[in-house]
Motif scaffolding. Structure first.
Motif, mmCIF file in Angstrom:
data_model
loop_
_atom_site.group_PDB
_atom_site.id
_atom_site.type_symbol
_atom_site.label_atom_id
_atom_site.label_comp_id
_atom_site.label_asym_id
_atom_site.label_seq_id
_atom_site.Cartn_x
_atom_site.Cartn_y
_atom_site.Cartn_z
ATOM 1 N N TYR A 1 -7.347 15.907 33.376
ATOM 2 C CA TYR A 1 -7.712 15.624 34.758
ATOM 3 C C TYR A 1 -7.395 16.815 35.647
ATOM 4 O O TYR A 1 -6.350 17.463 35.507
ATOM 5 C CB TYR A 1 -6.965 14.398 35.274
ATOM 6 C CG TYR A 1 -7.545 13.099 34.789
ATOM 7 C CD1 TYR A 1 -8.812 12.698 35.202
ATOM 8 C CD2 TYR A 1 -6.826 12.266 33.925
ATOM 9 C CE1 TYR A 1 -9.354 11.505 34.760
ATOM 10 C CE2 TYR A 1 -7.363 11.069 33.487
ATOM 11 C CZ TYR A 1 -8.637 10.698 33.901
ATOM 12 O OH TYR A 1 -9.172 9.513 33.468
ATOM 13 N N TRP B 1 -6.668 10.427 46.102
ATOM 14 C CA TRP B 1 -5.292 10.153 45.693
ATOM 15 C C TRP B 1 -4.336 11.206 46.263
ATOM 16 O O TRP B 1 -4.703 12.359 46.502
ATOM 17 C CB TRP B 1 -5.213 10.141 44.169
ATOM 18 C CG TRP B 1 -3.831 9.988 43.611
ATOM 19 C CD1 TRP B 1 -3.179 8.826 43.350
ATOM 20 C CD2 TRP B 1 -2.926 11.039 43.260
ATOM 21 N NE1 TRP B 1 -1.923 9.083 42.854
ATOM 22 C CE2 TRP B 1 -1.747 10.445 42.787
ATOM 23 C CE3 TRP B 1 -3.002 12.436 43.303
ATOM 24 C CZ2 TRP B 1 -0.646 11.182 42.361
ATOM 25 C CZ3 TRP B 1 -1.914 13.190 42.888
ATOM 26 C CH2 TRP B 1 -0.753 12.551 42.414
ATOM 27 N N LEU C 1 0.897 7.395 37.278
ATOM 28 C CA LEU C 1 -0.527 7.429 36.947
ATOM 29 C C LEU C 1 -0.845 6.484 35.788
ATOM 30 O O LEU C 1 -1.882 5.820 35.786
ATOM 31 C CB LEU C 1 -0.957 8.855 36.603
ATOM 32 C CG LEU C 1 -0.929 9.866 37.760
ATOM 33 C CD1 LEU C 1 -1.324 11.249 37.255
ATOM 34 C CD2 LEU C 1 -1.850 9.432 38.897
ATOM 35 N N PHE D 1 -3.538 3.671 36.731
ATOM 36 C CA PHE D 1 -4.904 3.985 36.318
ATOM 37 C C PHE D 1 -5.208 3.670 34.856
ATOM 38 O O PHE D 1 -6.293 4.005 34.384
ATOM 39 C CB PHE D 1 -5.187 5.470 36.568
ATOM 40 C CG PHE D 1 -5.337 5.829 38.018
ATOM 41 C CD1 PHE D 1 -6.560 5.722 38.653
ATOM 42 C CD2 PHE D 1 -4.249 6.266 38.753
ATOM 43 C CE1 PHE D 1 -6.702 6.056 39.989
ATOM 44 C CE2 PHE D 1 -4.376 6.604 40.095
ATOM 45 C CZ PHE D 1 -5.608 6.488 40.721
ATOM 46 N N ILE E 1 -8.551 1.950 34.512
ATOM 47 C CA ILE E 1 -9.621 2.349 35.435
ATOM 48 C C ILE E 1 -10.594 3.248 34.672
ATOM 49 O O ILE E 1 -10.176 4.131 33.922
ATOM 50 C CB ILE E 1 -9.050 3.117 36.647
ATOM 51 C CG1 ILE E 1 -7.974 2.283 37.348
ATOM 52 C CG2 ILE E 1 -10.164 3.500 37.614
ATOM 53 C CD1 ILE E 1 -8.459 1.076 38.067
ATOM 54 N N THR F 1 -11.678 7.562 37.830
ATOM 55 C CA THR F 1 -10.359 8.189 37.930
ATOM 56 C C THR F 1 -10.496 9.666 38.266
ATOM 57 O O THR F 1 -9.759 10.188 39.108
ATOM 58 C CB THR F 1 -9.585 8.016 36.612
ATOM 59 O OG1 THR F 1 -9.528 6.639 36.271
ATOM 60 C CG2 THR F 1 -8.164 8.545 36.738
ATOM 61 N N ARG F 2 -11.432 10.348 37.620
ATOM 62 C CA ARG F 2 -11.627 11.775 37.904
ATOM 63 C C ARG F 2 -11.991 11.995 39.377
ATOM 64 O O ARG F 2 -11.514 12.930 40.017
ATOM 65 C CB ARG F 2 -12.715 12.356 37.005
ATOM 66 C CG ARG F 2 -12.336 12.447 35.531
ATOM 67 C CD ARG F 2 -13.286 13.351 34.744
ATOM 68 N NE ARG F 2 -13.036 13.268 33.320
ATOM 69 C CZ ARG F 2 -12.044 13.893 32.686
ATOM 70 N NH1 ARG F 2 -11.201 14.662 33.378
ATOM 71 N NH2 ARG F 2 -11.893 13.766 31.382
ATOM 72 N N LEU G 1 -8.754 11.063 41.602
ATOM 73 C CA LEU G 1 -7.599 11.940 41.401
ATOM 74 C C LEU G 1 -7.848 13.374 41.823
ATOM 75 O O LEU G 1 -6.881 14.118 42.007
ATOM 76 C CB LEU G 1 -7.158 11.923 39.935
ATOM 77 C CG LEU G 1 -6.480 10.661 39.425
ATOM 78 C CD1 LEU G 1 -5.980 10.873 37.997
ATOM 79 C CD2 LEU G 1 -5.308 10.262 40.319
ATOM 80 N N GLN H 1 -6.063 5.464 28.686
ATOM 81 C CA GLN H 1 -7.425 5.033 28.994
ATOM 82 C C GLN H 1 -8.348 5.059 27.784
ATOM 83 O O GLN H 1 -9.409 4.435 27.808
ATOM 84 C CB GLN H 1 -7.992 5.905 30.118
ATOM 85 C CG GLN H 1 -7.292 5.692 31.451
ATOM 86 C CD GLN H 1 -7.753 6.686 32.505
ATOM 87 O OE1 GLN H 1 -7.903 7.877 32.236
ATOM 88 N NE2 GLN H 1 -7.974 6.196 33.711
#
Length: 461
Positions: free
Chosen positions: A10, A335, A353, A357, A360, A365-366, A369, A400
């Protein structure tokens, strides 16, 4: 076929960090004419700190523990190299920097209170602007260290001296600050509210320079709330968010369509209900049909202005708040870790996190965040990628890769339920026709009035 890049790290950008010198060390950055007044400000700050201790407004046990445990790390509030190390440990590659690094003992306040609680009973526009200039000068120096990772927020006390604030915004932007502009959350008694045309030069300048305008949680009418901290906690978000609906309802975003406005560290829990309430009112549901004039400054629904012009810096979002993301808009949520404030996720961001997340969807998320913040603040993603490769957590680190994201399918498909429900098209269609008819009638009246005025002028020649 599997996506080999699905587990790329990320690119995390915190839309809410804080930096500031120990207050006395701002002296060299002040214009010389204000240094004598600064001595009085420092004395007053010490008296206020003593009063907080005396009346039990500060948890001394917590403060002792906090500073004892993190004394060295908290130097990152003003030390650039130390700051980079702390951000690396959190997995954060970029940051948007607001003032006031010390949220416990208020030891890093900008001169003359030109920080998060900018408007108070003793607000002086001239001194506030002098303090803002000092902070902005110092912050520009900090941002020249690791510049690809930093966007410094220009402090601009626009209340009481619009021209002076505009001049400072231009000066600070030329000095390298690119993180937008922070204005007071509260304009104070007797001052023009933010829909007043006197602020148009501020909005026009920020839109021209590509600088988002922010309020940040912190200010509240302390004189009314006294020592009742429960009142402060309950109301402070409302005061920070209040300018948002002033700008939406009064045509500011019509006059300045390229203006970006954000509310930072005020949570997300209120936003979906606010958009629902404003939209159904604008669409003339039962409760507002009796009003003769409504939304006359607007061509779109409130939620459409929100999507086009607004965002929320959702520092340390809770699971409950993330569950509202489809009503608020995933792309509208940025975020933040609130570094280095103790109410933020630092220094345990990676664990936070995972908790927030883990289920999610990765693409959402990308965006939340980092990618939405990169677009909003003009970060160069290519320059941040090497930092992300070095320190960024991966989707698998958040669990994830094993998550069942189908739990969100219904909420995602529904989106803003007040616009997608089975009875909405007919209700909204009728409201739109009614609104269009009103506007058409108003336009005809205005045209007739103009013709009549022109005829009168012609007749007097």
């Amino acid at each position: 076929m599997t996506d080999d890049r699905a587990d790329d790290p990320y690119l995390i950008i915190s839309s809410d960090t804080h930096a500031g010198l120990p207050t006395a060390e701002y002296r060299p950055y002040l214009d010389p004419a204000y240094r004598e007044a600064f001595d009085g400000f420092l004395a007053k700050q010490e008296a206020m700190a003593e009063a907080r201790r005396k009346f039990g407004l500060e948890n001394e046990e917590f403060a002792e523990e906090w500073f004892g445990e993190h004394e060295e790390e908290l130097r990152a509030g003003w030390d650039a190299s130390r700051r980079d190390r702390e951000l690396d440990a959190d997995g954060v590659v970029g940051e948007v920097i607001f003032p006031d690094a010390d949220a416990v003992a208020a030891g890093t306040q900008a001169p003359f209170g030109a920080g998060l609680g900018m408007i108070g009973s003793d607000y002086d526009p001239e001194l506030a602007l002098a303090g803002a200039r000092a902070h902005n000068r110092w912050l520009a120096e900090l941002c020249r260290e690791s510049p690809e990772r930093r966007r410094g927020v220009i402090v601009a006390p626009i209340v009481g001296d619009v021209a002076g604030a505009v001049a400072e915004i231009r000066r600070a932007h030329a000095d390298g600050l690119r993180g937008g502009v922070m204005i007071p959350s509260i304009w104070g008694h007797g001052q023009a509210p933010y829909h007043d045309a006197c602020y148009d030069p501020v909005w026009a300048t920020c839109a021209e320079l590509g600088l988002p305008v922010h309020t940040h949680v912190g200010a509240a009418p302390r004189d009314e709330l006294g020592a009742h901290l429960g009142l402060y906690i309950t109301e402070v978000t409302w005061w920070s968010a209040r300018p948002l609906w002033f700008l939406i309802w009064t045509g500011v975003f019509e006059r300045h369509p390229d203006l970006r406005f954000g509310v930072t560290e005020a949570g997300v829990w209120w936003a979906g209900n606010l958009l629902w309430q404003m939209d159904v009112a604008f669409d003339r549901e039962h409760g507002t049909r009796k009003l003769a004039s409504f939304g006359e400054h607007m061509r779109m629904r409130p939620s459409e202005y929100f999507d086009r012009n607004c965002f929320l810096g959702m520092s340390t979002p809770k699971r409950r708040e993330l569950s509202h993301r489809y009503e608020v808009g995933v792309g509208n949520l940025l975020w933040g870790n609130d570094f280095p404030h103790p109410e933020g996720t630092w220094p345990h961001t990676r664990e936070w996190l995972v908790h927030a997340f883990s289920d999610i969807p990765v693409d959402e998320t990308r965006a939340m965040l980092g990618l939405s913040a990169a677009a909003n603040y003009g970060f160069d993603v290519a320059r941040l990628r090497p930092h992300a490769e070095r320190i960024g957590p991966r989707p698998s680190d958040l669990g994830q890769d094993k998550a069942d994201t189908s739990v969100w399918d219904r909420a995602r498909e529904t989106g803003r339920h007040w616009l997608t429900g089975p009875d909405v098209p007919a209700v909204v269609g009728a409201a739109r026709k009614e609104g269009a008819a009103r506007k058409e009638g108003a336009a005809r009246k205005e045209g007739a009035a103009r013709k009549e005025g022109a005829a009168r002028k012609e007749g007097t020649r």
